[in-house]
Design a protein around this motif. Structure first.
Motif, PDB file in Angstrom:
ATOM      1  N   LYS A  44       0.831  -1.210   0.000  1.00  0.00           N
ATOM      2  CA  LYS A  44       0.000   0.000   0.000  1.00  0.00           C
ATOM      3  C   LYS A  44       0.860   1.254   0.000  1.00  0.00           C
ATOM      4  O   LYS A  44       0.597   2.227  -0.728  1.00  0.00           O
ATOM      5  CB  LYS A  44      -0.911  -0.012   1.230  1.00  0.00           C
ATOM      6  N   GLU A  45       1.922   1.267   0.826  1.00  0.00           N
ATOM      7  CA  GLU A  45       2.820   2.424   0.887  1.00  0.00           C
ATOM      8  C   GLU A  45       3.518   2.646  -0.451  1.00  0.00           C
ATOM      9  O   GLU A  45       3.689   3.785  -0.892  1.00  0.00           O
ATOM     10  CB  GLU A  45       3.851   2.230   2.000  1.00  0.00           C
ATOM     11  N   LYS A  46       3.898   1.543  -1.098  1.00  0.00           N
ATOM     12  CA  LYS A  46       4.548   1.665  -2.403  1.00  0.00           C
ATOM     13  C   LYS A  46       3.583   2.243  -3.439  1.00  0.00           C
ATOM     14  O   LYS A  46       3.951   3.097  -4.260  1.00  0.00           O
ATOM     15  CB  LYS A  46       5.060   0.309  -2.873  1.00  0.00           C
ATOM     16  N   GLN A  47       2.325   1.789  -3.395  1.00  0.00           N
ATOM     17  CA  GLN A  47       1.330   2.317  -4.330  1.00  0.00           C
ATOM     18  C   GLN A  47       1.106   3.812  -4.112  1.00  0.00           C
ATOM     19  O   GLN A  47       0.964   4.579  -5.072  1.00  0.00           O
ATOM     20  CB  GLN A  47       0.011   1.555  -4.163  1.00  0.00           C
ATOM     21  N   GLN A  48       1.100   4.240  -2.846  1.00  0.00           N
ATOM     22  CA  GLN A  48       0.919   5.661  -2.543  1.00  0.00           C
ATOM     23  C   GLN A  48       2.101   6.486  -3.048  1.00  0.00           C
ATOM     24  O   GLN A  48       1.912   7.592  -3.584  1.00  0.00           O
ATOM     25  CB  GLN A  48       0.731   5.853  -1.038  1.00  0.00           C
ATOM     26  N   GLU A  49       3.306   5.958  -2.869  1.00  0.00           N
ATOM     27  CA  GLU A  49       4.486   6.659  -3.369  1.00  0.00           C
ATOM     28  C   GLU A  49       4.471   6.749  -4.887  1.00  0.00           C
ATOM     29  O   GLU A  49       4.795   7.794  -5.474  1.00  0.00           O
ATOM     30  CB  GLU A  49       5.764   5.948  -2.896  1.00  0.00           C
ATOM     31  N   ASP A  50       4.093   5.630  -5.526  1.00  0.00           N
ATOM     32  CA  ASP A  50       4.003   5.642  -6.986  1.00  0.00           C
ATOM     33  C   ASP A  50       2.969   6.662  -7.469  1.00  0.00           C
ATOM     34  O   ASP A  50       3.179   7.354  -8.470  1.00  0.00           O
ATOM     35  CB  ASP A  50       3.632   4.250  -7.502  1.00  0.00           C
ATOM     36  N   MET A  51       1.842   6.756  -6.750  1.00  0.00           N
ATOM     37  CA  MET A  51       0.804   7.705  -7.122  1.00  0.00           C
ATOM     38  C   MET A  51       1.286   9.142  -6.952  1.00  0.00           C
ATOM     39  O   MET A  51       0.982  10.022  -7.776  1.00  0.00           O
ATOM     40  CB  MET A  51      -0.460   7.460  -6.290  1.00  0.00           C
ATOM     41  N   LYS A  52       2.037   9.407  -5.887  1.00  0.00           N
ATOM     42  CA  LYS A  52       2.598  10.742  -5.685  1.00  0.00           C
ATOM     43  C   LYS A  52       3.532  11.122  -6.826  1.00  0.00           C
ATOM     44  O   LYS A  52       3.492  12.246  -7.339  1.00  0.00           O
ATOM     45  CB  LYS A  52       3.356  10.803  -4.354  1.00  0.00           C
ATOM     46  N   ASN A 106       1.414  11.820  -9.880  1.00  0.00           N
ATOM     47  CA  ASN A 106       0.751  13.124  -9.790  1.00  0.00           C
ATOM     48  C   ASN A 106       1.731  14.263 -10.029  1.00  0.00           C
ATOM     49  O   ASN A 106       1.391  15.279 -10.652  1.00  0.00           O
ATOM     50  CB  ASN A 106       0.074  13.285  -8.428  1.00  0.00           C
TER      51      ASN A 106
END
Length: 430
Positions: free
Chosen positions: A39-47, A50
């Motif tokens: 989940k943390e990796k997905q959030q970083e990838d999304m940042k 963006n």
């Protein structure tokens, strides 16, 4: 020794270049910690994604606005998907313009909110030749009015401002009204298609009654105004000496609203244009307007179409028209006229010598009415220069009458689009 199935599996795991294909991460996590890490990796990838998107937007925005870096006299970007960020970028560019560069800005139909609007008007205030700003159909609301009202209050030479369709309520109207009290340059204000209501009209009318005499054109159509709001307009029109054009169409002026406006017409000597269409006006209101028409000598343009006037109201109103000597345009579209009203109408046209344009579209006039109208216009009325008869059930005999009228009065512009039996619009002119 590898069997056939193992060989195919190995071949599927390699790409066209022969290199192994990276395994898919779509498998379900095998533990809680693995799920959290994923989940943390997905959030970083999304940042990161963006950031890349915003950077691409910034680059495209700069490329788009590169054209405007060289000072322009007019900026027209209507319906161009301009956002708040875009408007802020444009405002910075305008801030670098010479003070005598801009004369007109049109940004209607975009997505500009209060942040972009405030930055825009801070930049526009420096433009001393700016005369027109059109910001219709954005997302301004009252929060966007701080810089605008400061600009107007400081008496900027802007003369035309369009803010229709911006969800302006009585709070935004209060800010505008306060600015108008000290402004001596603005002559045209369009705040139609908003939510001003009776309370907003009260505030605006108080400011215009005695503290502003330069505003000439005011559009208040489609603003949820009822009879109570018209009471305030009535008081304003009795004392205001600046407004020449007032549009209060598409409101809710039943229960005495128009009666009070008719009273104001007895005393007002500056209003030349009044739009009252789509307001549920009935026979009683039409009778009061007729009384006003008999004495008013300044009104040149009046539209009372698309209301609820019936036979008695028609007769009373047309009697008032007989005695009026100044009205030039009269709108009676969809006014429930039928062939039974033709005698009152033709008699009014015989007596009235000032009217030059008459809109009778959307009524129920047939061939008989057209015949009598044509006779009057050929023999007893030479002042009318345009008559609009769109969407009336005029048949072939009526069409022949109109063609004969056109031949005998070539200067008369006859606009006709019948309901039946023909299709399409006809315009009988020379």
């Amino acid at each position: 020794m590898l069997n056939k199935e193992n060989k195919e599996a190995m071949e599927q795991e390699r790409g066209p270049d022969g290199l192994p294909i990276k395994p898919s991460d779509n498998r379900a996590p095998e533990s809680v910690t693995e799920a959290i890490a994923l989940k943390e990796k997905q959030q970083e990838d999304m940042k990161e994604y963006n950031k890349e998107v915003e950077e691409q937007k910034r680059i495209k925005r700069e490329e788009f606005f590169e054209f405007f870096k060289e000072a322009k006299s007019e900026i027209e970007l209507n319906w161009s998907n301009i956002s708040d960020d875009d408007c802020i970028c444009l405002s910075k560019i305008i801030g670098n313009y010479p003070m005598d560069a801009l004369t007109k800005v049109e940004l209607g139909g975009n997505y500009i909110g209060f942040e972009g609007c405030n930055q825009l008007f801070k930049a526009l205030e420096k433009q001393q030749l700016l005369r027109t700003v059109k910001l219709s159909w954005n997302r301004l609301q009252h929060l966007a009015f701080e810089s605008l009202c400061l600009m107007l209050g400081n008496n900027h030479p802007l003369d035309t401002l369009e803010l229709n369709g911006n969800n302006i309520s009585n709070r935004g109207t209060a800010l505008l009204s306060k600015a108008l009290e000290t402004n001596t340059h603005l002559t045209t204000l369009d705040i139609s298609n908003n939510w001003i209501g009776n309370s907003g009209i009260q505030i605006l009318s108080d400011s215009l009654a005695s503290k502003n005499s330069t505003l000439q054109t005011l559009d208040l159509s489609k603003n949820k105004i009822a009879a109570k709001g018209v009471e305030y307009l009535n008081v304003m029109l009795r004392s205001n000496r600046g407004i020449t054009s007032l549009d209060v169409s598409h409101n809710n002026l039943i229960d005495g609203g128009v009666k009070r406006l008719a009273d104001a017409l007895l005393m007002n000597c500056t209003l030349t244009k009044l739009n009252l269409n789509n307001n549920w006006i009935g026979d009683a209101e039409a009778t009061c307007l007729a009384v006003a028409l008999k004495t008013n000598s300044t009104l040149l343009w009046l539209d009372i179409g698309y209301n609820n006037i019936q036979v008695d109201g028609h007769r009373s109103f047309l009697k008032g028209l007989e005695e009026n000597e100044t009205l030039k345009y009269l709108g009676l579209g969809q006014a429930h006229f039928t062939d039974k009203d033709v005698s009152s109408l033709t008699f009014a046209l015989e007596k009235n010598k000032s009217l030059s344009a008459l809109d009778l579209s959307g009524n129920s006039f047939g061939d008989c009415t057209v015949k009598e109208l044509a006779s009057v216009l050929k023999n007893k009325n030479s002042s009318l220069k345009e008559i609009i008869l769109n969407d009336n059930p005029i048949g072939s005999k009526g069409v022949q009458e109109l063609e004969e009228l056109r031949r005998s009065r070539p200067e008369l512009d006859i606009v006709f689009s019948p309901k039946e039996p023909h299709n399409g619009k006809r315009k009988f002119n020379h």
